[in-house]
Design a protein around this motif. Sequence first.
Motif, mmCIF file in Angstrom:
data_model
loop_
_atom_site.group_PDB
_atom_site.id
_atom_site.type_symbol
_atom_site.label_atom_id
_atom_site.label_comp_id
_atom_site.label_asym_id
_atom_site.label_seq_id
_atom_site.Cartn_x
_atom_site.Cartn_y
_atom_site.Cartn_z
ATOM 1 N N VAL A 177 48.846 18.100 33.138
ATOM 2 C CA VAL A 177 47.817 18.670 34.234
ATOM 3 C C VAL A 177 48.706 19.379 35.399
ATOM 4 O O VAL A 177 49.488 18.733 35.905
ATOM 5 C CB VAL A 177 46.658 17.809 34.817
ATOM 6 N N LEU A 178 48.290 20.418 35.756
ATOM 7 C CA LEU A 178 48.931 21.218 37.021
ATOM 8 C C LEU A 178 47.681 21.308 38.057
ATOM 9 O O LEU A 178 46.754 21.859 37.605
ATOM 10 C CB LEU A 178 49.279 22.594 36.765
ATOM 11 N N VAL A 179 48.092 20.550 39.234
ATOM 12 C CA VAL A 179 47.221 20.815 40.102
ATOM 13 C C VAL A 179 47.471 21.970 41.293
ATOM 14 O O VAL A 179 48.432 21.878 42.015
ATOM 15 C CB VAL A 179 47.175 19.317 40.847
ATOM 16 N N VAL A 180 46.155 22.701 41.394
ATOM 17 C CA VAL A 180 46.325 23.777 42.251
ATOM 18 C C VAL A 180 45.358 23.653 43.570
ATOM 19 O O VAL A 180 44.260 23.837 43.107
ATOM 20 C CB VAL A 180 46.420 25.324 41.582
ATOM 21 N N ASP A 181 45.879 23.625 44.781
ATOM 22 C CA ASP A 181 44.947 23.333 45.793
ATOM 23 C C ASP A 181 45.755 23.689 46.953
ATOM 24 O O ASP A 181 47.045 23.082 47.104
ATOM 25 C CB ASP A 181 44.543 21.992 46.015
ATOM 26 N N ASP A 182 45.329 24.416 48.149
ATOM 27 C CA ASP A 182 46.148 24.615 49.166
ATOM 28 C C ASP A 182 46.209 23.591 50.150
ATOM 29 O O ASP A 182 46.865 23.587 51.084
ATOM 30 C CB ASP A 182 45.568 25.937 49.939
ATOM 31 N N VAL A 189 50.146 14.317 35.767
ATOM 32 C CA VAL A 189 50.464 15.518 36.634
ATOM 33 C C VAL A 189 51.968 15.998 36.274
ATOM 34 O O VAL A 189 52.832 15.287 36.510
ATOM 35 C CB VAL A 189 49.864 15.093 37.912
ATOM 36 N N VAL A 190 51.920 17.269 35.815
ATOM 37 C CA VAL A 190 53.219 17.814 35.582
ATOM 38 C C VAL A 190 53.852 18.814 36.723
ATOM 39 O O VAL A 190 54.732 19.056 36.926
ATOM 40 C CB VAL A 190 53.411 18.501 34.394
ATOM 41 N N GLY A 191 52.997 19.110 37.830
ATOM 42 C CA GLY A 191 53.088 20.081 38.604
ATOM 43 C C GLY A 191 52.174 20.180 39.846
ATOM 44 O O GLY A 191 51.025 19.867 39.406
#
Length: 207
Positions: free
Chosen positions: A7-12, A32-34
Motif C-alpha cells: 500500500v502507498l499512502v497519499v495525504d498532505d 505500507v511501502v511508501g
Amino acid sequence: MPEPIRVLVVDDHPVVRQGLRTFLDVQDDIEVVGEASDSTSCVAEAARTDPDVILLDLRMPGGDGVQALHALTAAAARARVLVITSFTEPAAVLPAVRAGAAGYVYKDVDPPALAAAIRAVHAGHVLLNPEVARLLTEAGPADGVRLTAREREVLAEVARGRSNREIARALNLAEKTVKTHVSAILTKLGVQDRTQAALYAVRHHLG
C-alpha cells in the motif's frame, strides 16, 4: 502465506499519513511501502514502490487526487486506487470514480473497515455506495450500449476481479479470445480500463 498487500499512502497531512501507517503496519496481510504528500510525488512513489493499492486523499495542494488518478493512468500504473475523503456529498467523489478510482471511503471510517476496503479493492471489487452508483447511472456515457451475450459474460467476470486467464478458464475460452472481448467491451463502453468497465457492470447489475 501469500505476499502482503503493498500500500502507498497519499495525504498532505503528515499526522494522517503516520496514523494510517501505524494502523496498517499491524495488519498481517498489509504492508505500507511508501508515502506521498501530493499528486506529483504520488506518481513518482507509485513508480518507485509498485504498490498493489494506493490510498489516495482527494484534496491536496499542488494537484488534487483526481489529477493524480489521471497521471497514474497515463503512467500505466497497475495499482488499484482507494480514495479516502472528507467529502460526504456523493457527487464530490464522482470525478475520482470516473478517473479510475476503484472505490472510496470516508476519513471517519473505522480502522477495521478501512483494512477490509483495502483487501476488497485489491481483490478486484468496486466499492461504491448506492447514491454514487445512481449518479453514475444518470450521468454515465455508456448507457444504452449493446453488448453481445458473450461480452456480457466476460464483463461479469471482469467485475468479479478476475484476470484474463481466470476468465478464459471460467468460460472455456482461449485467453487471446478473452483479451479480444475485453478490448471490444472497453471500446463499446467508451472507458479506459477494467475498473471503469467493472463500474458499468455494477451499476447495470451485470456482476
